[in-house]
Design an enzyme around this catalytic site. Structure first.
Site, PDB file in Angstrom:
ATOM      1  N   ASN A   6       0.898  -1.194  -0.043  1.00 24.52           N
ATOM      2  CA  ASN A   6       0.063  -0.004   0.120  1.00 24.52           C
ATOM      3  C   ASN A   6       0.853   1.407  -0.049  1.00 24.52           C
ATOM      4  O   ASN A   6       1.447   1.589   0.940  1.00 24.52           O
ATOM      5  CB  ASN A   6      -0.839  -0.105   1.259  1.00 24.52           C
ATOM      6  CG  ASN A   6      -1.518   1.308   1.548  1.00 24.52           C
ATOM      7  OD1 ASN A   6      -1.775   2.123   0.602  1.00 24.52           O
ATOM      8  ND2 ASN A   6      -2.186   1.432   2.756  1.00 24.52           N
ATOM      9  N   LYS A   8      -0.041   4.224  -0.202  1.00 25.84           N
ATOM     10  CA  LYS A   8      -0.488   5.305   0.331  1.00 25.84           C
ATOM     11  C   LYS A   8      -0.491   6.785  -0.699  1.00 25.84           C
ATOM     12  O   LYS A   8      -0.485   6.565  -1.705  1.00 25.84           O
ATOM     13  CB  LYS A   8      -0.096   5.790   1.749  1.00 25.84           C
ATOM     14  CG  LYS A   8       0.110   4.620   2.520  1.00 25.84           C
ATOM     15  CD  LYS A   8       0.250   4.762   3.800  1.00 25.84           C
ATOM     16  CE  LYS A   8       0.058   3.358   4.656  1.00 25.84           C
ATOM     17  NZ  LYS A   8       0.249   3.476   6.084  1.00 25.84           N
ATOM     18  N   HIS A  84      -9.420   1.273   4.779  1.00 23.91           N
ATOM     19  CA  HIS A  84      -7.983   1.359   5.350  1.00 23.91           C
ATOM     20  C   HIS A  84      -8.071   2.384   6.711  1.00 23.91           C
ATOM     21  O   HIS A  84      -8.969   3.240   6.549  1.00 23.91           O
ATOM     22  CB  HIS A  84      -6.926   1.993   4.591  1.00 23.91           C
ATOM     23  CG  HIS A  84      -5.646   2.000   5.070  1.00 23.91           C
ATOM     24  ND1 HIS A  84      -5.355   3.067   5.903  1.00 23.91           N
ATOM     25  CD2 HIS A  84      -4.586   1.154   4.920  1.00 23.91           C
ATOM     26  CE1 HIS A  84      -4.140   2.622   6.315  1.00 23.91           C
ATOM     27  NE2 HIS A  84      -3.552   1.388   5.697  1.00 23.91           N
ATOM     28  N   GLU A  86      -6.483   4.766   7.797  1.00 27.57           N
ATOM     29  CA  GLU A  86      -6.347   5.923   7.481  1.00 27.57           C
ATOM     30  C   GLU A  86      -7.513   6.782   6.869  1.00 27.57           C
ATOM     31  O   GLU A  86      -7.902   7.805   7.226  1.00 27.57           O
ATOM     32  CB  GLU A  86      -5.254   6.210   6.676  1.00 27.57           C
ATOM     33  CG  GLU A  86      -3.989   6.178   7.634  1.00 27.57           C
ATOM     34  CD  GLU A  86      -2.714   5.598   6.751  1.00 27.57           C
ATOM     35  OE1 GLU A  86      -2.740   5.627   5.579  1.00 27.57           O
ATOM     36  OE2 GLU A  86      -1.733   5.066   7.340  1.00 27.57           O
ATOM     37  N   GLU A 154      -5.202  -4.948  10.532  1.00 29.27           N
ATOM     38  CA  GLU A 154      -4.331  -3.788  10.789  1.00 29.27           C
ATOM     39  C   GLU A 154      -4.412  -3.201  12.052  1.00 29.27           C
ATOM     40  O   GLU A 154      -5.510  -2.259  12.062  1.00 29.27           O
ATOM     41  CB  GLU A 154      -4.338  -2.897   9.527  1.00 29.27           C
ATOM     42  CG  GLU A 154      -3.904  -3.379   8.295  1.00 29.27           C
ATOM     43  CD  GLU A 154      -3.271  -2.424   7.282  1.00 29.27           C
ATOM     44  OE1 GLU A 154      -2.112  -2.540   7.058  1.00 29.27           O
ATOM     45  OE2 GLU A 154      -3.934  -1.340   7.169  1.00 29.27           O
ATOM     46  N   GLY A 160       2.694   2.111  10.686  1.00 29.91           N
ATOM     47  CA  GLY A 160       3.792   3.326  10.483  1.00 29.91           C
ATOM     48  C   GLY A 160       3.948   3.769  12.013  1.00 29.91           C
ATOM     49  O   GLY A 160       5.008   4.659  11.942  1.00 29.91           O
ATOM     50  N   SER A 190       3.424  -2.109  10.138  1.00 34.98           N
ATOM     51  CA  SER A 190       4.919  -2.088  10.379  1.00 34.98           C
ATOM     52  C   SER A 190       5.700  -3.671   9.818  1.00 34.98           C
ATOM     53  O   SER A 190       6.680  -4.099  10.621  1.00 34.98           O
ATOM     54  CB  SER A 190       5.357  -1.733  11.787  1.00 34.98           C
ATOM     55  OG  SER A 190       4.843  -0.439  12.002  1.00 34.98           O
TER      56      SER A 190
HETATM   57  P1  PGA Z   1       2.957   0.155   7.534  1.00 31.62           P
HETATM   58  O1  PGA Z   1       1.649   0.514   6.729  1.00 31.62           O
HETATM   59  O2  PGA Z   1       3.393  -1.012   6.920  1.00 31.62           O
HETATM   60  O3  PGA Z   1       3.746   1.587   6.940  1.00 31.62           O
HETATM   61  O4  PGA Z   1       2.818   0.292   9.175  1.00 31.62           O
HETATM   62  C1  PGA Z   1       0.569  -0.584   6.746  1.00 31.62           C
HETATM   63  C2  PGA Z   1      -0.520  -0.194   6.011  1.00 31.62           C
HETATM   64  O5  PGA Z   1      -1.125   1.370   6.639  1.00 31.62           O
HETATM   65  O6  PGA Z   1      -1.221  -0.692   5.372  1.00 31.62           O
END
Ligand code: PGA
Length: 231
Positions: A6, A8, A84, A86, A154, A160, A190
């Site tokens: 992903n 983003k 997601h 976010e 997640e 992140g 992560s």
């Molecule tokens: P990250 O993000 O691997 O940077 O923690 C995962 C995600 O948001 O899908």
């Protein structure tokens, strides 16, 4: 095993081309990359499996800033993320809109990776299973155990942040989600080359949704290799 990257809001079309010129995926693992909308055409022309990061539930209409599932099909995109954290936290996505997006995307032949997960506050107050149940059941009610549906667990506190769920926490959450809806479940939060093998070895972990570590061809390829040697 499915490994999805992903991106983003990273990588325009030029950086997307450069990524695919350098990226080599191993055999024996399904690899998906989810670039931002303006980079989808460049990504599709790499010949890889490309998903969007979101899709609207209507085929067209007065929905400024949205993109329909039909439009993604026309571009040669194979699927989309929905829900997601976010989107849920920053852009007002709800269980209802996530379910509508998933249903529309599946309805036009796209694959869907639907994301669920608890916040730190919810985990600390003992509500992890309740939150997962509400989120998964909204998706299950809309689309059932559709063959093109994949879920992604997640934990929001692991995205992140450099924190990952322990393999045991991930295993427990995945088992719980699968009891609610019998579909593959990816782990996200992560995931890096250093921790991928251990997480992917957990029973019930069917792959990974990778954010930050999917932006570099070498680290993403290393995670794909870890998956290939686990499956
Ligand atoms: P990250 O993000 O691997 O940077 O923690 C995962 C995600 O948001 O899908």
């Amino acid at each position: 095993m499915l490994i999805a990257g992903n991106w983003k809001m990273f990588k325009g079309p030029g950086e997307t081309e450069a990524f695919f010129a350098a990226f080599e995926a191993p055999e024996g693992v399904e690899v998906v990359v989810c670039p931002p909308f303006p980079s989808l055409v460049a990504a599709v022309s790499s010949g890889r499996t490309i998903y969007a990061q979101n899709a609207h539930w209507e085929p067209r209409g007065a929905y400024t800033g949205e993109v329909s599932a039909e439009m993604l099909v026309e571009l040669g995109v194979s699927g989309t993320l929905v829900g997601h954290s976010e989107r849920r936290q920053l852009f007002g996505e709800t269980d209802e809109t996530v379910a509508r997006r998933a249903r529309a995307a599946l309805g036009v032949g796209l694959g869907v990776i639907a994301c669920v997960g608890e916040t730190l506050e919810q985990r600390e107050s003992g509500d992890t299973e309740l939150v997962l149940k509400i989120q998964v059941e909204a998706i299950a009610f809309a689309v059932g155990d559709h063959e093109r549906l994949v879920l992604a667990y997640e934990p929001v506190w692991a995205i992140g942040t450099g924190l990952t769920a322990t393999p045991e926490q991930a295993g427990e959450a995945h088992a719980f989600i699968k009891e609610l809806l019998d579909r593959p479940v990816l782990y996200g939060g992560s995931v890096k080359p250093e921790n991928a093998s251990e997480l992917l070895a957990q029973p019930g972990v069917d792959g990974a949704l990778v954010g930050g570590a999917s932006l570099e061809p070498d680290s993403f390829a290393a995670i794909c290799r870890a998956a290939a040697s686990t499956s």
